[in-house]
Motif scaffolding. Structure first.
Motif, mmCIF file in Angstrom:
data_model
loop_
_atom_site.group_PDB
_atom_site.id
_atom_site.type_symbol
_atom_site.label_atom_id
_atom_site.label_comp_id
_atom_site.label_asym_id
_atom_site.label_seq_id
_atom_site.Cartn_x
_atom_site.Cartn_y
_atom_site.Cartn_z
ATOM 1 N N TRP A 1 0.833 -1.196 0.000
ATOM 2 C CA TRP A 1 0.000 0.000 0.000
ATOM 3 C C TRP A 1 0.877 1.257 0.000
ATOM 4 N N PRO A 2 0.286 2.430 -0.198
ATOM 5 C CA PRO A 2 1.068 3.668 -0.082
ATOM 6 C C PRO A 2 1.767 3.794 1.262
ATOM 7 N N GLN A 3 1.142 3.223 2.317
ATOM 8 C CA GLN A 3 1.684 3.384 3.661
ATOM 9 C C GLN A 3 2.979 2.619 3.910
ATOM 10 N N ASN A 4 3.319 1.629 3.075
ATOM 11 C CA ASN A 4 4.610 0.963 3.296
ATOM 12 C C ASN A 4 5.541 1.075 2.098
ATOM 13 N N ASP A 5 5.337 2.083 1.279
ATOM 14 C CA ASP A 5 6.351 2.457 0.281
ATOM 15 C C ASP A 5 7.530 3.115 1.014
ATOM 16 N N TYR A 6 8.724 2.563 0.817
ATOM 17 C CA TYR A 6 9.911 3.093 1.503
ATOM 18 C C TYR A 6 10.612 4.093 0.584
ATOM 19 N N MET A 7 10.694 5.346 1.043
ATOM 20 C CA MET A 7 11.186 6.438 0.211
ATOM 21 C C MET A 7 12.505 7.036 0.692
ATOM 22 N N ASN B 1 21.310 -3.631 2.548
ATOM 23 C CA ASN B 1 20.792 -4.284 3.749
ATOM 24 C C ASN B 1 20.242 -3.278 4.744
ATOM 25 N N LYS B 2 20.897 -2.132 4.852
ATOM 26 C CA LYS B 2 20.439 -1.083 5.765
ATOM 27 C C LYS B 2 19.054 -0.583 5.373
ATOM 28 N N HIS B 3 18.870 -0.276 4.081
ATOM 29 C CA HIS B 3 17.581 0.257 3.640
ATOM 30 C C HIS B 3 16.491 -0.805 3.633
ATOM 31 N N TYR B 4 16.850 -2.047 3.292
ATOM 32 C CA TYR B 4 15.833 -3.094 3.320
ATOM 33 C C TYR B 4 15.389 -3.365 4.750
ATOM 34 N N ALA B 5 16.320 -3.334 5.689
ATOM 35 C CA ALA B 5 15.965 -3.507 7.101
ATOM 36 C C ALA B 5 15.041 -2.381 7.560
ATOM 37 N N ALA B 6 15.318 -1.157 7.108
ATOM 38 C CA ALA B 6 14.462 -0.022 7.472
ATOM 39 C C ALA B 6 13.081 -0.163 6.843
ATOM 40 N N ALA B 7 13.030 -0.657 5.597
ATOM 41 C CA ALA B 7 11.742 -0.872 4.941
ATOM 42 C C ALA B 7 10.934 -1.938 5.669
ATOM 43 N N LYS B 8 11.609 -2.961 6.180
ATOM 44 C CA LYS B 8 10.914 -3.977 6.968
ATOM 45 C C LYS B 8 10.356 -3.381 8.252
ATOM 46 N N GLN B 9 11.121 -2.503 8.886
ATOM 47 C CA GLN B 9 10.627 -1.825 10.084
ATOM 48 C C GLN B 9 9.392 -0.983 9.772
ATOM 49 N N LEU B 10 9.396 -0.337 8.603
ATOM 50 C CA LEU B 10 8.211 0.422 8.191
ATOM 51 C C LEU B 10 7.008 -0.505 8.052
ATOM 52 N N SER B 11 7.187 -1.639 7.388
ATOM 53 C CA SER B 11 6.061 -2.548 7.181
ATOM 54 C C SER B 11 5.565 -3.132 8.491
ATOM 55 N N LEU B 12 6.478 -3.503 9.386
ATOM 56 C CA LEU B 12 6.054 -4.015 10.694
ATOM 57 C C LEU B 12 5.376 -2.926 11.512
#
Length: 570
Positions: free
Chosen positions: A344-350, A363-374
């Motif tokens: 959804w728009p709410q878990n697009d990592y920008m 790995n740093k940004h993917y980990a942050a994107a996972k934190q956003l989704s969680l």
């Protein structure tokens, strides 16, 4: 060096074939032991990346008697459809036009899989256009594992016969290049760190971000071109090679009313629950709220969330958007609730750019994107507004089994944008954008996309660019049903490496309509056929386009393989 049957490395036998003779194909993939004791695998074509483009390139090569080595970084093939957790984004004509016959065969096989293996209701079983989830984004919203099973079934005969070697959890880390030809690739096992050299006549970059392009010296571009460069109507005045679309860590949820499935508060929840995207034009407010910027107008637009799946007046219920299981399609008691995918728009990592990032930065940004989704999941469970005036839906449950991961998030980020080859021909907005096309087309052609004399496929999607890592809000507008030009699949310099993902000759803008599931598949399938044809005729792929007799013969061959090269007139 010594050539031997391909037994010791992966358990698939091989017989001797002819290497380096134009038009000759190996009987099976071979293993060669080099003088230093290292292993080298030899095939007619090496494909890096097991997403939909790589899979389709492999299948079209294999059915035309080419041997194939296919690498994949994760333990699932299928790319955005499986390991990235994204149900197919498709157009309204998909059941009959605008995709290859093999893609439609795949879709039918998904429906057959449900009908043979799942306890469907009689109505669902008799529905020839079964949509297991009834999600609104596609006429075939289904589970990643079902797509994976169907794809694996399609590859199975070629693996057992030694025509295909599938290297799961392998990443290409190095290339050997001589002049304008790639000689070999080196792939590393992500489990054991062992490396293997991969040699072939042709190489295909079907990675999600065009990883082979820099390591092979294939010229490429990234990010946004300027209006001066492309003369595109929606291009910015200043180019920005670092401006790439957001990516997403997708996940699956269901809802069990009356139960409590609230996860532990995510580490970065306080940050994400207060985060306001800094975009131009501005975002609607906090990211974790039920609103976003309308992609077309960029004005604030409300969204809804109701896990009971009710339709809501004047707003989209996000629960229904990418729903992959509608419990009402299955026998009573099969599912405790519907299952939906959260993309959804709410878990697009920008907040970061993956294109060209180091392994550490990735790995740093993917980990942050996972934190956003969680954090989004936790917000849905504890803070999302309910119709009764309360907050939170504790019965929302993270379905880790759907994604096949311990953390419940997709195995790989959903990548919307890649490095793009500098191509013999680049698709511009004036070719496919409805508004731009109307300004440049001849009378009578303003409502059709530019016809490409070298078309090797068709597709459609509106031009859809998500907010970017460099603070640009949505770019979203209408396009026209388009063709896939052969020239966009040909690098300007290299002779034996071809793109088969989102790395073809588009611009940042036109990538927005060429990046979805059926188009990626169509590109890959055409590339596999091009490799076969070029090898058979002992010519370069560029010569296939340049010489009229070869192009006409190749297009006839493409059509004979179930690929449309133009849309119906009506």
């Amino acid at each position: 060096m010594k050539r031997r049957n391909f037994i010791s490395l992966l358990g698939v036998s091989a017989t001797a074939g002819v290497i380096g003779v134009p038009g000759a194909t190996l009987a099976r993939v071979q293993e060669v032991t080099l003088q230093n004791g290292e292993s080298q695998l030899v095939a007619d074509v090496v494909i890096a990346g097991g997403g939909l483009g790589g899979f389709a390139a492999a299948m079209s090569s294999l059915r035309n008697k080419q041997t194939v080595i296919l690498t994949e970084e994760t333990d699932w093939i299928g790319g955005q459809l499986t390991q990235q957790g994204v149900p197919p984004d498709e157009h309204g004509w998909i059941e009959t036009h605008g995709a290859t016959q093999m893609y439609r065969d795949f879709r039918n096989a998904v429906r057959d899989y449900y009908k043979k293996n799942y306890p469907l209701t009689e109505t669902a079983r008799n529905n020839s256009l079964l949509n297991p989830g009834d999600g609104s984004v596609s006429k075939l919203c289904h589970e990643p594992r079902v797509a994976l099973a169907v794809l694996n079934n399609m590859l199975a005969p070629y693996i057992s016969s030694g025509k295909l070697v599938l290297l799961l959890e392998h990443k290409v880390i190095k290339a050997s290049v001589k002049g304008v030809r790639v000689q070999s690739l080196v792939a590393k096992s992500l489990r054991t760190n062992r490396t293997v050299t991969l040699s072939a006549s042709y190489f295909v970059d079907a990675t999600e971000m065009g990883d082979l392009l820099p390591m092979t010296g294939t010229e490429y571009v990234t990010g946004t071109e300027s209006k001066q460069q492309t003369n595109e109507l929606h291009a910015p005045e200043v180019a920005n090679p670092n401006n790439n679309q957001a990516f997403t860590a997708c996940f699956a949820i269901d809802y069990v009313a009356g139960e409590n499935h609230v996860i532990e508060k995510p580490r970065d929840y306080d940050f994400w629950s207060n985060h306001v995207p800094q975009l131009s034009p501005p975002w609607a407010g906090k990211l974790l709220e039920l609103h976003y910027s309308d992609p077309k107008t960029l004005k604030p637009k409300k969204l809804g969330f109701d896990p009971d799946g009710r339709k809501m007046d004047e707003v989209l219920n996000l629960w229904n958007y990418r729903k992959i299981i509608n419990k009402d399609n299955f026998a009573a008691g099969t599912y405790s609730g519907d299952v939906t995918i959260v993309n959804w728009p709410q878990n697009d990592y920008m907040l970061g750019n993956l294109i060209g990032a180091s392994e550490r930065e990735f790995n740093k940004h993917y980990a942050a994107a996972k934190q956003l989704s969680l954090s989004l999941l936790y917000w849905l469970q504890t803070e999302a507004p309910r119709g009764d005036g309360g907050k939170g839906f504790p019965g929302v449950r993270l379905r880790k089994d759907i994604m096949g991961t311990e953390d419940g998030l997709a195995k790989y980020p959903y990548i919307r944008e890649s490095r793009r080859i500098k191509a013999v021909f680049t698709v511009l907005e004036e070719h496919v954008g409805a508004q731009n096309r109307a300004l440049v087309a001849k009378p009578g052609e303003k409502n059709i996309a530019a016809p490409f004399y070298d078309s090797v496929g068709t597709g459609y999607y509106h031009i859809d660019l998500h907010p970017s890592c460099d603070k640009v809000n949505y770019v979203d507008f209408g396009s026209l049903r388009f063709q896939i030009p052969l020239g966009a699949l040909l690098p300007v310099k290299m002779d034996n490496i071809l793109p088969a993902n989102k790395n073809i000759g588009t611009t940042h803008i036109t990538n927005g309509c060429y990046r979805l599931h059926p188009v990626e598949w169509s590109v890959g399938e055409a590339v596999g056929l091009l490799v076969h044809f070029a090898r058979q005729k002992n010519v370069t792929p560029r010569e296939v386009r340049e010489k009229k007799e070869f192009l006409a013969e190749f297009q006839h061959f493409v059509r004979s393989q179930g690929i449309e090269t133009e849309w119906p007139k009506s």
